[in-house]
Design an enzyme around this catalytic site. Structure first.
Site, PDB file in Angstrom:
ATOM      1  N   ARG A 194      -1.232  -8.851  13.381  1.00  0.00           N
ATOM      2  CA  ARG A 194      -1.782  -7.657  12.342  1.00  0.00           C
ATOM      3  C   ARG A 194      -2.401  -8.216  11.138  1.00  0.00           C
ATOM      4  NH1 ARG A 194       4.010  -6.076  11.271  1.00  0.00           N
ATOM      5  NH2 ARG A 194       3.332  -4.790   9.239  1.00  0.00           N
TER       6      ARG A 194
ATOM      7  N   ARG B  97      12.110  -3.265  11.405  1.00  0.00           N
ATOM      8  CA  ARG B  97      11.080  -2.570  12.029  1.00  0.00           C
ATOM      9  C   ARG B  97      10.702  -3.357  13.325  1.00  0.00           C
ATOM     10  NH1 ARG B  97       5.749  -1.038   8.523  1.00  0.00           N
ATOM     11  NH2 ARG B  97       4.726  -1.895   9.950  1.00  0.00           N
TER      12      ARG B  97
ATOM     13  N   ARG C  30      11.079  -7.676   4.698  1.00  0.00           N
ATOM     14  CA  ARG C  30      11.367  -6.035   4.980  1.00  0.00           C
ATOM     15  C   ARG C  30      11.752  -6.086   6.493  1.00  0.00           C
ATOM     16  NH1 ARG C  30       5.738  -2.884   4.958  1.00  0.00           N
ATOM     17  NH2 ARG C  30       5.302  -3.547   6.917  1.00  0.00           N
TER      18      ARG C  30
ATOM     19  N   ARG D 145      -9.160   1.716   9.291  1.00  0.00           N
ATOM     20  CA  ARG D 145      -9.118   0.713   9.754  1.00  0.00           C
ATOM     21  C   ARG D 145     -10.377  -0.257  10.447  1.00  0.00           C
ATOM     22  NH1 ARG D 145      -3.107   1.133   9.296  1.00  0.00           N
ATOM     23  NH2 ARG D 145      -2.332  -1.269   8.983  1.00  0.00           N
TER      24      ARG D 145
ATOM     25  N   LYS E 129       0.611  -1.209   0.033  1.00  0.00           N
ATOM     26  CA  LYS E 129      -0.135  -0.147   0.155  1.00  0.00           C
ATOM     27  C   LYS E 129       0.837   1.212   0.044  1.00  0.00           C
ATOM     28  CE  LYS E 129      -1.975  -0.955   4.031  1.00  0.00           C
ATOM     29  NZ  LYS E 129      -1.759  -2.136   4.261  1.00  0.00           N
TER      30      LYS E 129
HETATM   31  P1  ADP Z   1       0.958  -2.220   8.111  1.00  0.00           P
HETATM   32  O1  ADP Z   1       2.066  -2.894   7.020  1.00  0.00           O
HETATM   33  O2  ADP Z   1       0.747  -3.401   9.168  1.00  0.00           O
HETATM   34  O3  ADP Z   1      -0.254  -2.179   7.177  1.00  0.00           O
HETATM   35  P2  ADP Z   1       1.245   0.233   8.981  1.00  0.00           P
HETATM   36  O4  ADP Z   1       2.602   0.949   8.752  1.00  0.00           O
HETATM   37  O5  ADP Z   1       0.143   0.933   8.145  1.00  0.00           O
HETATM   38  O6  ADP Z   1       1.229  -1.300   8.978  1.00  0.00           O
HETATM   39  O7  ADP Z   1       0.964   0.519  10.730  1.00  0.00           O
HETATM   40  C1  ADP Z   1       1.661   0.077  11.733  1.00  0.00           C
HETATM   41  C2  ADP Z   1       0.958   0.143  12.988  1.00  0.00           C
HETATM   42  O8  ADP Z   1       0.284   1.375  13.239  1.00  0.00           O
HETATM   43  C3  ADP Z   1      -0.480  -0.786  13.027  1.00  0.00           C
HETATM   44  O9  ADP Z   1      -0.167  -2.193  13.316  1.00  0.00           O
HETATM   45  C4  ADP Z   1      -1.120  -0.049  14.122  1.00  0.00           C
HETATM   46  O10 ADP Z   1      -0.397  -0.482  15.277  1.00  0.00           O
HETATM   47  C5  ADP Z   1      -0.994   1.458  13.829  1.00  0.00           C
HETATM   48  N1  ADP Z   1      -2.023   2.095  13.107  1.00  0.00           N
HETATM   49  C6  ADP Z   1      -1.707   2.356  11.950  1.00  0.00           C
HETATM   50  N2  ADP Z   1      -2.900   2.825  11.350  1.00  0.00           N
HETATM   51  C7  ADP Z   1      -3.709   2.591  12.234  1.00  0.00           C
HETATM   52  C8  ADP Z   1      -5.403   3.070  12.399  1.00  0.00           C
HETATM   53  N3  ADP Z   1      -5.657   3.523  11.263  1.00  0.00           N
HETATM   54  N4  ADP Z   1      -5.879   2.490  13.326  1.00  0.00           N
HETATM   55  C9  ADP Z   1      -5.302   1.992  14.363  1.00  0.00           C
HETATM   56  N5  ADP Z   1      -3.763   1.651  14.295  1.00  0.00           N
HETATM   57  C10 ADP Z   1      -3.382   2.058  13.384  1.00  0.00           C
END
Ligand code: ADP
Length: 191
Positions: free
Chosen positions: A144, A133, A127, A88, A13
């Protein structure tokens, strides 16, 4: 242009969001990136978010909604935005509806990248090695994905019912996927 990009963790994404946002001259807003920047800088928001992120849990809606509200209030988001990682949850969908309605605009499209689960885990583990990370360990990756299936996947139906959904194959080379998105959005990519 007001767009959302969705897909399970590791679907690519973030990469695609940047290409699309650049094309339209709008910011790509990644909630994950904003949270990580806040964690690194040790802000109050970062402190609130960190332990949820490390465990692969969602940060509470109130915290996330407020952060997005502030971000899309910034002047660079006046012409629109590409949201990556938000909404989300169903509560976040409602909140976003309110934010957009308030500005007198509407969502244009929701792009969903569909990918193969096994491939995703492989990508995320790679990654983890490259970026280190904290939330890219196997257990956390699994959590997740579980949360995505439980809480975020249902959003696809909501946006489908609104006629906003563009579902695409997220597998293959990065630029092939970009090309598919541009075609679906009916635009000619800039080279
Ligand atoms: P992923 O690759 O899992 O989609 P992101 O970088 O988008 O990872 O998000 C990393 C973390 O940030 C998530 O696991 C969550 O803890 C938090 N996070 C990001 N966006 C949201 C959201 N919209 N609502 C709640 N938590 C979020």
């Amino acid at each position: 242009m007001r767009l959302i990009i969705m897909g399970p963790p590791g679907a690519g994404k973030g990469t695609q969001a940047k290409f699309i946002a650049d094309h339209f001259g709008i910011p790509a807003i990644s909630t994950g990136d904003i949270f990580r920047a806040n964690v690194s800088a040790g802000t109050e928001l970062g402190v609130k978010a960190e332990h949820f992120m490390d465990a692969g849990e969602y940060v509470p809606d109130e915290v996330t909604n407020q952060m997005v509200r502030n971000r899309i209030d910034e002047p660079d988001a006046d012409p629109g935005f590409m949201l990556d990682g938000y909404p989300r949850t169903l509560a976040q969908v409602e909140e976003l509806d309110g934010m957009i309605k308030f500005t007198g605009h509407a969502l244009d499209a929701v792009v969903v990248l569909t990918v193969d689960e096994d491939e995703i885990v492989q990508r995320l583990l790679q990654r983890a090695e490259l970026e280190g990370r904290a939330d890219d360990t196997e257990d956390v990756i699994r959590r997740r994905q579980e949360l995505y299936t439980e809480q975020t996947e249902p959003l696809i139906g909501v946006y489908r019912d609104r006629g906003l959904l563009i579902e695409l194959d997220g597998m293959g080379e990065v630029d092939q996927v970009t090309q598919r998105i541009f075609e679906a959005l009916d635009v000619v990519p800039q080279s």
